[in-house]
Design an enzyme around this catalytic site. Structure first.
Site, PDB file in Angstrom:
ATOM      1  N   GLY A  46       0.782  -1.231   0.000  1.00 34.80           N
ATOM      2  CA  GLY A  46       0.000   0.000   0.000  1.00 34.80           C
ATOM      3  C   GLY A  46       0.810   1.275   0.000  1.00 34.80           C
ATOM      4  N   SER A  47       2.035   1.248  -0.528  1.00 31.64           N
ATOM      5  CA  SER A  47       2.794   2.511  -0.570  1.00 31.64           C
ATOM      6  C   SER A  47       2.153   3.495  -1.556  1.00 31.64           C
ATOM      7  CB  SER A  47       4.268   2.280  -0.876  1.00 31.64           C
ATOM      8  OG  SER A  47       4.425   1.659  -2.119  1.00 31.64           O
ATOM      9  N   ARG A  86      -4.956  -8.895  -9.087  1.00 29.03           N
ATOM     10  CA  ARG A  86      -5.920  -9.807  -9.696  1.00 29.03           C
ATOM     11  C   ARG A  86      -6.427  -9.246 -11.017  1.00 29.03           C
ATOM     12  NH1 ARG A  86      -7.608 -13.820  -6.756  1.00 29.03           N
ATOM     13  NH2 ARG A  86      -6.640 -13.763  -4.707  1.00 29.03           N
ATOM     14  N   LEU A  87      -6.649 -10.161 -11.954  1.00 28.76           N
ATOM     15  CA  LEU A  87      -7.257  -9.742 -13.215  1.00 28.76           C
ATOM     16  C   LEU A  87      -8.728  -9.426 -12.972  1.00 28.76           C
ATOM     17  CD1 LEU A  87      -5.933 -12.058 -16.057  1.00 28.76           C
ATOM     18  CD2 LEU A  87      -5.818  -9.564 -15.920  1.00 28.76           C
ATOM     19  N   ASN A 135      -4.573   1.920 -13.778  1.00 25.12           N
ATOM     20  CA  ASN A 135      -3.644   1.007 -13.104  1.00 25.12           C
ATOM     21  C   ASN A 135      -2.246   1.596 -13.183  1.00 25.12           C
ATOM     22  OD1 ASN A 135      -2.680  -1.476 -11.936  1.00 25.12           O
ATOM     23  ND2 ASN A 135      -1.994  -2.106 -13.972  1.00 25.12           N
ATOM     24  N   HIS A 152       1.797   0.367 -13.241  1.00 29.04           N
ATOM     25  CA  HIS A 152       2.591  -0.837 -13.496  1.00 29.04           C
ATOM     26  C   HIS A 152       4.077  -0.470 -13.502  1.00 29.04           C
ATOM     27  CE1 HIS A 152       3.357  -4.858 -14.998  1.00 29.04           C
ATOM     28  NE2 HIS A 152       4.226  -4.304 -15.819  1.00 29.04           N
TER      29      HIS A 152
END
Ligand code: GAR
Length: 208
Positions: free
Chosen positions: A12-13, A92-93, A108, A110
């Site tokens: 959770g950073s 999770r997808l 998202n 990444h």
């Protein structure tokens, strides 16, 4: 107000960076109204409690299918009039149950320069490949694995002999800086989407 839900599974950073930015009024007026988490023991849960943010916790194994728990999540989001879903290390997808209703409203982060190294352990994948340049990407979520239209990217140049721990730390640093900025652009209505082309409309500071 502009209401966001953060989905996270781990440390959770990035969640913390978003919560801190909101508390400093640096999230473009966005408010974090919910943390969605699939791992009851994840450190991110305590961070949300500390920040006074509601948590929807679930365990995938309690449901017959992904669609079943996503329908429950969707109901929680609707109840709170969520405008934007922010995935922050949610491992999770997602299915069309959430992806379709939130098309253009789900992002998202990444830890690679997509389309290089999608999927899990991206930093390790890039390190093992021997790339000299890597970074982080914020993108819209579509039905694929890390395939949606790119909103922002920042680079990290790998130093001669640099170890993976150091690269990881630097990528996490740029993530925590860029993600709140991207969320603030959404909250201010500065993001324009035309197919794969995402434009950040004129902003006082539009660099992630
Ligand atoms: C972040 O580095 C994020 O980019 C990555 O997980 C980490 C979560 O860290 N996400 C993925 O790899 C998604 N495929 P955090 O829990 O400390 O924010």
């Amino acid at each position: 107000s502009y209401r966001i839900a953060v989905f996270a599974s781990g440390q959770g950073s990035n969640f913390q960076a978003l919560a801190d930015a909101a508390a400093r009024n640096e999230l473009g007026g966005a408010e974090i109204v919910l943390l969605v988490c699939d791992k009851p023991m994840a450190p991110v849960v305590a961070r949300a409690e500390q920040a006074g943010i509601e948590v929807f916790l679930f365990q995938p194994k309690d449901y017959p299918s992904r669609e079943d728990y996503e329908r429950e999540i969707a109901a929680e989001l609707t109840k709170r009039s969520v405008d934007l879903i922010v995935l922050a290390g949610y491992m999770r997808l997602l299915t069309s149950v959430l992806v379709e209703p939130y098309a253009g409203q789900m992002i998202n982060i990444h830890p690679s320069l997509l389309p290089a190294f999608p999927g899990v352990r991206a930093i390790e994948q890039a390190y093992n490949y021997g790339v000299k340049l890597t970074g982080a990407t914020v993108h819209l979520v579509d039905g694929g694995m890390d395939t949606g239209p790119i909103i922002a990217q920042r680079t990290v140049t790998i130093e001669e002999g640099e170890g993976i721990a150091s690269i990881e730390e630097r990528i996490h640093g740029i993530e925590q800086c860029m993600y709140p900025k991207v969320v603030s652009w959404f909250a201010q209505g500065l993001i324009q989407i035309e197919g794969r082309k995402v434009t950040v409309l004129h902003a006082p500071s539009s660099k992630a």
